[in-house]
Write a protein that holds these residues in place. Structure first.
Motif, mmCIF file in Angstrom:
data_model
loop_
_atom_site.group_PDB
_atom_site.id
_atom_site.type_symbol
_atom_site.label_atom_id
_atom_site.label_comp_id
_atom_site.label_asym_id
_atom_site.label_seq_id
_atom_site.Cartn_x
_atom_site.Cartn_y
_atom_site.Cartn_z
ATOM 1 N N GLN A 188 -37.799 -7.834 -36.085
ATOM 2 C CA GLN A 188 -39.122 -6.989 -35.626
ATOM 3 C C GLN A 188 -39.881 -8.264 -35.399
ATOM 4 O OE1 GLN A 188 -39.624 -4.356 -34.291
ATOM 5 N NE2 GLN A 188 -38.525 -2.464 -35.229
ATOM 6 N N VAL A 189 -39.993 -8.701 -34.141
ATOM 7 C CA VAL A 189 -40.875 -9.628 -33.811
ATOM 8 C C VAL A 189 -42.506 -9.365 -33.352
ATOM 9 C CG1 VAL A 189 -41.710 -11.730 -32.259
ATOM 10 C CG2 VAL A 189 -39.017 -11.074 -33.051
ATOM 11 N N GLN A 190 -43.494 -9.592 -33.476
ATOM 12 C CA GLN A 190 -44.822 -9.352 -32.769
ATOM 13 C C GLN A 190 -45.761 -10.610 -32.773
ATOM 14 O OE1 GLN A 190 -46.989 -6.942 -35.433
ATOM 15 N NE2 GLN A 190 -47.242 -8.355 -37.111
ATOM 16 N N LEU A 191 -46.781 -10.182 -32.242
ATOM 17 C CA LEU A 191 -47.898 -11.089 -31.211
ATOM 18 C C LEU A 191 -48.732 -10.692 -31.502
ATOM 19 C CD1 LEU A 191 -44.637 -12.252 -30.173
ATOM 20 C CD2 LEU A 191 -46.351 -13.657 -27.829
ATOM 21 N N VAL A 192 -50.117 -11.110 -32.190
ATOM 22 C CA VAL A 192 -51.091 -10.755 -32.512
ATOM 23 C C VAL A 192 -51.818 -12.322 -32.093
ATOM 24 C CG1 VAL A 192 -52.436 -10.498 -34.239
ATOM 25 C CG2 VAL A 192 -50.657 -9.648 -34.480
ATOM 26 N N GLU A 193 -52.778 -12.168 -30.736
ATOM 27 C CA GLU A 193 -53.864 -13.174 -30.505
ATOM 28 C C GLU A 193 -55.170 -12.071 -30.776
ATOM 29 O OE1 GLU A 193 -51.397 -12.269 -25.581
ATOM 30 O OE2 GLU A 193 -53.472 -10.921 -26.447
ATOM 31 N N ALA A 252 -46.989 -15.568 -33.927
ATOM 32 C CA ALA A 252 -46.183 -15.059 -33.531
ATOM 33 C C ALA A 252 -45.013 -14.838 -34.954
ATOM 34 C CB ALA A 252 -44.688 -15.340 -32.807
ATOM 35 N N SER A 253 -45.313 -13.601 -35.569
ATOM 36 C CA SER A 253 -44.422 -13.266 -36.474
ATOM 37 C C SER A 253 -42.942 -12.544 -36.871
ATOM 38 C CB SER A 253 -44.938 -12.319 -37.517
ATOM 39 O OG SER A 253 -46.028 -11.126 -36.988
ATOM 40 N N GLY A 254 -42.505 -12.308 -37.905
ATOM 41 C CA GLY A 254 -41.128 -11.718 -38.184
ATOM 42 C C GLY A 254 -39.914 -12.592 -37.777
ATOM 43 N N SER A 255 -38.590 -11.803 -38.025
ATOM 44 C CA SER A 255 -37.135 -12.717 -37.202
ATOM 45 C C SER A 255 -37.161 -13.733 -36.418
ATOM 46 C CB SER A 255 -36.194 -11.810 -37.355
ATOM 47 O OG SER A 255 -36.276 -10.597 -38.872
ATOM 48 N N ILE A 256 -38.066 -14.602 -36.747
ATOM 49 C CA ILE A 256 -37.888 -15.371 -35.369
ATOM 50 C C ILE A 256 -36.414 -16.606 -35.946
ATOM 51 C CG2 ILE A 256 -38.856 -17.332 -34.479
ATOM 52 C CD1 ILE A 256 -41.154 -15.707 -34.281
ATOM 53 N N GLY A 257 -35.416 -17.284 -35.220
ATOM 54 C CA GLY A 257 -34.928 -18.029 -35.489
ATOM 55 C C GLY A 257 -35.100 -19.314 -34.850
ATOM 56 N N SER A 258 -35.829 -19.792 -33.041
ATOM 57 C CA SER A 258 -36.808 -20.162 -32.711
ATOM 58 C C SER A 258 -36.808 -19.673 -30.937
ATOM 59 C CB SER A 258 -35.361 -21.312 -32.100
ATOM 60 O OG SER A 258 -34.518 -20.932 -31.006
ATOM 61 N N ILE A 259 -38.317 -20.440 -30.887
ATOM 62 C CA ILE A 259 -38.614 -20.684 -29.876
ATOM 63 C C ILE A 259 -38.260 -21.424 -29.027
ATOM 64 C CG2 ILE A 259 -41.646 -19.359 -29.262
ATOM 65 C CD1 ILE A 259 -41.894 -18.645 -31.793
ATOM 66 N N ASN A 260 -38.112 -20.793 -27.928
ATOM 67 C CA ASN A 260 -38.050 -21.669 -26.493
ATOM 68 C C ASN A 260 -38.952 -22.135 -25.689
ATOM 69 O OD1 ASN A 260 -35.316 -21.645 -27.207
ATOM 70 N ND2 ASN A 260 -34.800 -19.386 -26.405
ATOM 71 N N ALA A 261 -39.985 -20.770 -25.352
ATOM 72 C CA ALA A 261 -40.834 -21.275 -24.492
ATOM 73 C C ALA A 261 -42.058 -20.876 -24.798
ATOM 74 C CB ALA A 261 -40.666 -21.012 -23.148
ATOM 75 N N MET A 262 -43.226 -21.032 -25.184
ATOM 76 C CA MET A 262 -45.013 -19.609 -25.081
ATOM 77 C C MET A 262 -45.583 -20.468 -24.123
ATOM 78 S SD MET A 262 -45.737 -21.339 -29.061
ATOM 79 C CE MET A 262 -44.835 -21.282 -30.537
#
Length: 121
Positions: free
Chosen positions: A1-6, A24-34
């Motif tokens: 699960q991945v969630q974003l909190v603003e 962002a939190s959760g099962s993150i391997g990498s973030i390609n863009a924000m």
């Protein structure tokens, strides 16, 4: 699960400033863009600002010179510093991240819940 909190939205007068954050939190391997998007009443959602893994940034013409997107990679957090705000900046601001989930090759976009920004006298 991945969630974003603003967070960080609110009411400001024209010419004022706000700083939005999205973590962002959760099962993150990498973030390609924000990315930051916004949606004004009666209008379609538009891309406001983007930052890639190498730190390159892009902005919609209407906010260039006023908004700055930045990130804290260690915290999986993206920020949007908004200065010299105008009434036409009013809308709901959404963060978006393109995430590869941890220990997978699966990449998907995730969205925050949105935060209201109102610029008014």
């Amino acid at each position: 699960q991945v969630q974003l909190v603003e967070s960080g939205g609110g009411l400001v007068q024209p010419g004022g400033s706000l700083r939005l954050s999205c973590a962002a939190s959760g099962s993150i391997g990498s973030i390609n863009a924000m990315d930051w998007y916004r949606q004004a009443p009666g209008k379609q959602r538009e891309l406001v600002a983007d930052i890639t893994r190498d730190g390159s940034t892009n902005y919609v013409d209407s906010v260039k010179g006023r908004f700055t997107i930045s990130r804290d990679s260690a915290k999986n957090t993206v920020y949007l510093q908004m200065n010299s705000l105008k009434p036409e900046d009013t809308g709901v601001y959404f963060c978006n991240m393109r995430v590869r989930k941890y220990l997978t090759t699966y990449v998907s976009d995730y969205w925050g819940q949105g935060t209201q920004v109102t610029v008014s006298s």
